[in-house]
Design an enzyme around this catalytic site. Structure first.
Site, PDB file in Angstrom:
ATOM      1  CG  ASP A 223       3.200 127.477   2.101  1.00 41.82           C
ATOM      2  OD1 ASP A 223       3.217 127.294   0.871  1.00 41.82           O
ATOM      3  OD2 ASP A 223       2.361 128.198   2.669  1.00 41.82           O
TER       4      ASP A 223
ATOM      5  CG  HIS B 160       1.250 123.950  -5.859  1.00 44.31           C
ATOM      6  ND1 HIS B 160       0.037 124.553  -6.103  1.00 44.31           N
ATOM      7  CD2 HIS B 160       1.964 124.832  -5.094  1.00 44.31           C
ATOM      8  CE1 HIS B 160       0.008 125.738  -5.518  1.00 44.31           C
ATOM      9  NE2 HIS B 160       1.166 125.932  -4.901  1.00 44.31           N
TER      10      HIS B 160
END
Length: 311
Positions: free
Chosen positions: A143, A216
């Site tokens: 992330d 995403h």
């Protein structure tokens, strides 16, 4: 007047965080409370100088606008639902974001801060986040890869600069995302990588035809006039193995515009009306709020402009 950013904005790669949102019920007590909170932060920073302890205190639009400072935090507004309810609005008056390399210090500081506010606020949400191996989320992917990494770049993206009246301040968004890992783990590796837009093992971003238009990465890597709409993410996984778990998403930016454009793109409210594949395969937003995080100097001096002529 100096323009010092609050201390949870710049430091990256912290391993633990606390996210508190609250409503203010005694506004007249806020100034004293934030000064006491900043003193508690300084004491712990001096006691544990290697733990990178930082804190941001931010304010929702209703409280901030009540201070009558229209030139500061001028973009700030209440969060509104997006995507026909896919992103709910849970706007509150106050954000307390604490992060460091040690959860003990975070907890100690959070206790001191809430004690400082006392009955001046009502806590509406509190979550504790943790950093996983290789900075991977609960979905198994690394992330924050797109975050600016150098301190100067972080400051340029995350903090209002120049001689603006609100220089040193920042806009923040906070959303809780609740994951369905049972559903996610039912997708094969190729489907998971398709949804994220990068490889899982080695974090290589997909490009061209390999990048699904609803991945995403495709939804949040945006440009306007050739310039990337960057933000500074300080998100962490949260939750229990047997209960609610997911991602506490928090991001800072010198412009609320950048944050909002990414969310519009994720939740189907941009021109192409596409939604992020992660919202179909992994997660759903269960909260959403915007805050203005003023400079440290402004935090020490929050007086209503109509009643004070000093900065």
């Amino acid at each position: 007047m100096n323009h010092t950013p609050q201390t949870a904005i710049i430091p990256d790669h912290c391993t633990a965080g606390i996210f508190i949102e609250a409503d203010i019920v005694r506004p007249q007590a806020v100034q004293t409370a934030v000064r006491t909170a900043l003193n508690a932060l300084k004491r712990l920073q001096n006691q544990f100088p290697d733990n990178r302890l930082g804190m941001s205190i931010g304010f929702g639009a209703d409280f901030w606008h009540s201070l009558n400072r229209p030139a500061e935090g001028a973009e700030l507004k209440n969060f509104t639902p997006l995507g026909n309810g896919l992103a709910p609005a849970t706007q509150h008056d106050l954000l307390i974001h604490i992060q460091s390399l040690n959860h003990d210090n975070n907890y100690t500081l959070a206790q001191a801060v809430l004690d400082a506010f006392g009955d001046a606020l009502v806590v509406r949400s509190e979550e504790h986040g943790f950093r996983r191996h290789q900075e991977r989320g609960l979905d198994g992917f690394i992330d924050g890869t797109e975050n600016p990494q150098e301190t100067d770049d972080i400051r340029t993206v995350g903090v209002i600069g120049g001689d603006a009246p609100d220089a040193g301040g920042s806009y923040a968004v906070v959303q809780k995302y609740r994951h369905d890992l049972h559903q996610w783990n039912g997708f094969d590796l190729a489907q998971q990588e398709e949804a994220v837009g990068r490889s899982k093992a080695d974090d290589i971003e997909f490009e061209g035809e390999q990048l699904h238009p609803e991945a995403h990465i495709a939804r949040v890597n945006l440009k306007e006039n050739g310039v990337g709409l960057k933000i500074v993410r300080r998100s962490l996984p949260f939750g229990k193995v047997s209960g609610e778990h997911g991602l506490m998403f928090i991001a800072y930016c010198a412009r609320l515009h950048n944050i909002e454009q990414q969310l519009l793109s994720m939740f189907g409210d941009s021109a192409d009306q596409r939604t992020d594949l992660l919202l179909h395969r992994l997660t759903r937003a269960v909260s959403g709020a915007y805050y203005f995080v003023p400079s440290v100097e402004r935090l020490h001096n929050l007086q209503n402009q109509s009643t004070s002529s000093t900065d």
